[in-house]
Write a protein that holds these residues in place. Sequence first.
Motif, PDB file in Angstrom:
ATOM      1  N   UNK A  23       3.462   2.413 -33.450  1.00 43.13           N
ATOM      2  CA  UNK A  23       4.264   1.197 -33.395  1.00 43.13           C
ATOM      3  C   UNK A  23       3.474   0.065 -34.022  1.00 43.13           C
ATOM      4  N   UNK A  24       4.200  -0.883 -34.627  1.00 42.84           N
ATOM      5  CA  UNK A  24       3.601  -2.136 -35.080  1.00 42.84           C
ATOM      6  C   UNK A  24       4.603  -3.247 -34.820  1.00 42.84           C
ATOM      7  N   UNK A  25       4.102  -4.354 -34.283  1.00 40.40           N
ATOM      8  CA  UNK A  25       4.933  -5.541 -34.086  1.00 40.40           C
ATOM      9  C   UNK A  25       4.284  -6.683 -34.837  1.00 40.40           C
ATOM     10  N   UNK A  60      11.300  -8.548 -37.721  1.00 40.98           N
ATOM     11  CA  UNK A  60       9.842  -8.522 -37.705  1.00 40.98           C
ATOM     12  C   UNK A  60       9.255  -8.807 -36.345  1.00 40.98           C
ATOM     13  N   UNK A  61      10.052  -9.364 -35.442  1.00 41.17           N
ATOM     14  CA  UNK A  61       9.539  -9.636 -34.109  1.00 41.17           C
ATOM     15  C   UNK A  61       9.813  -8.486 -33.144  1.00 41.17           C
ATOM     16  N   UNK A  62      10.455  -7.440 -33.606  1.00 38.16           N
ATOM     17  CA  UNK A  62      10.714  -6.250 -32.801  1.00 38.16           C
ATOM     18  C   UNK A  62       9.638  -5.208 -33.094  1.00 38.16           C
ATOM     19  N   UNK A  63       9.348  -4.344 -32.126  1.00 38.40           N
ATOM     20  CA  UNK A  63       8.385  -3.279 -32.413  1.00 38.40           C
ATOM     21  C   UNK A  63       9.008  -2.275 -33.383  1.00 38.40           C
ATOM     22  N   UNK A  64       8.285  -1.956 -34.415  1.00 36.64           N
ATOM     23  CA  UNK A  64       8.764  -1.004 -35.416  1.00 36.64           C
ATOM     24  C   UNK A  64       8.018   0.317 -35.217  1.00 36.64           C
ATOM     25  N   UNK A  65       8.740   1.403 -35.315  1.00 32.90           N
ATOM     26  CA  UNK A  65       8.159   2.730 -35.141  1.00 32.90           C
ATOM     27  C   UNK A  65       8.079   3.413 -36.505  1.00 32.90           C
ATOM     28  N   UNK A  66       6.895   3.935 -36.812  1.00 34.93           N
ATOM     29  CA  UNK A  66       6.631   4.577 -38.104  1.00 34.93           C
ATOM     30  C   UNK A  66       5.935   5.917 -37.876  1.00 34.93           C
ATOM     31  N   UNK A  67       5.972   6.804 -38.854  1.00 31.74           N
ATOM     32  CA  UNK A  67       5.071   7.952 -38.792  1.00 31.74           C
ATOM     33  C   UNK A  67       3.632   7.412 -38.751  1.00 31.74           C
ATOM     34  N   UNK A  68       2.784   8.020 -37.946  1.00 28.90           N
ATOM     35  CA  UNK A  68       1.404   7.559 -37.795  1.00 28.90           C
ATOM     36  C   UNK A  68       0.740   7.417 -39.158  1.00 28.90           C
ATOM     37  N   UNK A  69       0.133   6.266 -39.380  1.00 32.40           N
ATOM     38  CA  UNK A  69      -0.575   6.001 -40.622  1.00 32.40           C
ATOM     39  C   UNK A  69       0.284   5.479 -41.755  1.00 32.40           C
ATOM     40  N   UNK A  70       1.609   5.503 -41.613  1.00 33.43           N
ATOM     41  CA  UNK A  70       2.471   5.035 -42.699  1.00 33.43           C
ATOM     42  C   UNK A  70       2.407   3.521 -42.863  1.00 33.43           C
ATOM     43  N   UNK A  71       2.271   2.801 -41.753  1.00 34.74           N
ATOM     44  CA  UNK A  71       2.104   1.355 -41.830  1.00 34.74           C
ATOM     45  C   UNK A  71       0.610   1.076 -41.847  1.00 34.74           C
ATOM     46  N   UNK A  72       0.168   0.412 -42.885  1.00 32.46           N
ATOM     47  CA  UNK A  72      -1.258   0.143 -43.031  1.00 32.46           C
ATOM     48  C   UNK A  72      -1.667  -1.065 -42.196  1.00 32.46           C
TER      49      UNK A  72
END
Length: 118
Positions: A29-31, A38-50
């Motif tokens: 997750x990244x928030x 952009x203020x919501x938690x975003x879920x990505x495959x691990x490592x996809x969001x740098x």
Amino acid sequence: MTDVPRVELTSAAAELVRRLRAAHGPLMFHQSGGCCDGSAPMCYPAGEFRTGGSDVLLQDLMVEGVAEPVSFWMSRSQYEVWSHTRLIVDVVEGRGSGFSLEAPEGVRFLIRSRLVDA
């Protein structure tokens, strides 16, 4: 970091994480703290969001039925605002960001929070 807020998942969020993990592999997750989605938690495959120096790792979440921890990152500027809260990741109906893995499911992750003692 001992002053990092705890992050937890509601049962609905944990179930969605299990489904997303089965479909996409390890997750994160990244928030960001930006406006709108952009203020919501975003879920990505691990490592996809740098992540980088402007991000803080709040917690590695252990989710029952998921083999590996799910890391929860937040932008440092957002963390400074939310550092006194316990973050609760929940799921609500509605379409969130097209970049977050749950978007095609017709739901979106949402942060609820509680103040913690100083």
